[in-house]
Design an enzyme around this catalytic site. Structure first.
Site, PDB file in Angstrom:
ATOM      1  N   GLY A  53      54.106  41.426  43.567  1.00 52.22           N
ATOM      2  CA  GLY A  53      53.732  40.630  42.395  1.00 52.22           C
ATOM      3  C   GLY A  53      54.861  40.612  41.382  1.00 52.22           C
ATOM      4  NE  ARG A  91      33.194  46.427  41.027  1.00 51.06           N
ATOM      5  CZ  ARG A  91      34.156  46.401  40.118  1.00 51.06           C
ATOM      6  NH1 ARG A  91      34.325  45.342  39.361  1.00 51.06           N
ATOM      7  NH2 ARG A  91      34.963  47.426  39.967  1.00 51.06           N
ATOM      8  CG  ASN A 107      42.490  41.976  45.491  1.00 56.10           C
ATOM      9  OD1 ASN A 107      43.488  41.321  45.734  1.00 56.10           O
ATOM     10  ND2 ASN A 107      41.778  41.813  44.397  1.00 56.10           N
ATOM     11  CG  ASN A 138      42.495  46.029  37.961  1.00 58.08           C
ATOM     12  OD1 ASN A 138      42.528  47.241  38.110  1.00 58.08           O
ATOM     13  ND2 ASN A 138      42.770  45.421  36.828  1.00 58.08           N
ATOM     14  CG  ASP A 141      42.484  52.661  31.156  1.00 57.03           C
ATOM     15  OD1 ASP A 141      42.163  51.559  30.682  1.00 57.03           O
ATOM     16  OD2 ASP A 141      42.662  52.843  32.372  1.00 57.03           O
ATOM     17  CG  HIS A 173      42.051  50.451  35.264  1.00 55.99           C
ATOM     18  ND1 HIS A 173      42.361  50.531  33.923  1.00 55.99           N
ATOM     19  CD2 HIS A 173      42.215  49.156  35.599  1.00 55.99           C
ATOM     20  CE1 HIS A 173      42.696  49.331  33.478  1.00 55.99           C
ATOM     21  NE2 HIS A 173      42.610  48.471  34.476  1.00 55.99           N
TER      22      HIS A 173
END
Ligand code: NAX
Length: 333
Positions: A13, A100, A107, A133, A161, A189
């Protein structure tokens, strides 16, 4: 040119928002230091490959003294070849109407292929940080697909975070964020993460003594950190990129150099049961990096009933994600 052999970092990416914000700082020496050469293997897919050609031109135009080599490719075997570090940023974002489970399935396949290619092509000592993610479960999938590579070399990013939490605590205390330490991010996360204020310190004092508004800590602080990503999207119209890149580079630096005495850094690693967490999920813990480059989970931190309840929620979510991904991919993760 410095005399050390280069650290080769593969970045997926690489032409995306986070990749673009990360690689120039990597090449500048901001992560591994001013005497450490760096080589970059930049990996993209589809239209990202065209953009990547422009990114490579910009890297050339920086004439970085520490940058020894740049490889730009869509081929994972070339991209991960001889990598010391793999920074896995590229992932398909969740779109409207996508469940989800669909996201974990799409992914998941990417991270199976990347885990396999890393095992084939990277150095056997490679370390892998997953940012894309859902990063904890993507990291688990990559790790499970990477054959005999050591599980302790796989990480998922919770540092953004931690940095967000430090900044919020500093703001409330009227202190500079540099004096806020010992902030652990437990778990996923995601919006179930637990930013632990009970063990945090501000100027060497327990955060709960410095900030006496405990209702703010338990409610506003925890919720604001959990939802900070959504707040940035609402304000900016795009997800966190510069701060995410910054956190990824902080993570690499914190895993490369020994952790200063008395502090720790947050990152998700494969649970082996520490703090009673179910083994076999990538769980955010406070870590210390040792002088030899290995790491340990900080042991013996007190966790009160409030903390335990929050940690149980994020653990449950990670167990569910693992079950959903296993089902979507037909794998036993
Ligand atoms: P962008 O959409 O700007 O960039 C992603 C890039 O990845 C694109 O250029 C795309 O072509 C490339 N890509 C997609 N699939 C690929 C593959 N299989 N191999 C190589 N490249 C691939 O997204 P960006 O804003 O950079 O975010 C990247 C990821 O980081 C997303 O999954 C996002 O959710 C995640 N984030 C993680 C954070 C964390 O704290 N762990 C925080 C920020 C961010 O939300």
């Amino acid at each position: 040119m410095a005399s050390k052999s280069p650290i080769r970092v593969a970045v997926t990416g690489a032409a995306g928002n986070i990749g673009y914000a990360a690689i120039f700082r990597l090449a500048s020496g901001a992560v591994f230091g001013p005497d450490q050469p760096v080589a970059l293997n930049l990996i993209e897919v589809g239209p990202g490959l065209n953009a990547l050609a422009g990114v490579v031109m910009e890297l050339q135009d920086c004439a970085f003294p520490l940058l020894t080599d740049v490889v730009a490719t869509g081929d994972l075997n070339v991209g991960f070849k001889d990598a010391d570090w793999c920074l896995l940023i590229g992932a398909v974002p969740r779109k409207d109407g996508m469940e989800r489970k669909d996201l974990l399935g799409i992914n998941g396949k990417i991270f199976i292929g990347q885990g396999e290619a890393i095992a084939r092509s990277a150095k056997k000592t490679v370390k892998v940080l997953v940012v894309g993610n859902p990063c904890n479960t993507n990291a688990l999938i990559a790790l499970r697909s990477a054959g005999n590579l050591p599980s302790e070399n796989f990480f998922a990013m919770t540092r953004l975070d931690e940095n967000r939490a430090k900044s919020q605590l500093a703001g409330k205390a009227g202190a500079h964020n540099s004096v806020v330490k010992n902030v652990a991010i437990w778990g996923n996360h995601s919006s179930t993460q637990y930013p632990d204020f009970t063990n945090a310190t501000i100027g060497g004092q327990p955060a709960m003594q410095v900030i006496t508004d405990h209702a703010w800590l338990k409610e506003t602080f925890v919720s604001d950190v959990q939802k900070r990503g959504a707040a940035v999207i609402k304000a900016r119209g795009a997800s966190s990129a510069a701060s995410a890149a910054n956190a990824a580079l902080d993570t690499l630096r914190s895993l490369h150099f020994p952790t200063p005495a008395g502090d720790w850094h947050s990152v998700a690693v494969l649970s082996k049961g520490d703090y009673g967490i179910s083994p076999g999920i990538m769980f955010g813990y406070p870590l210390r990096t040792k002088a030899d480059g290995s790491w340990e989970i900080v042991q013996g931190l007190p966790l009160d009933a409030f903390s335990r309840e929050k940690i149980a929620i994020t653990e449950r979510e990670l167990l569910e994600e693992r079950a959903t991904a296993s089902e979507a991919l037909g794998l036993k993760l």
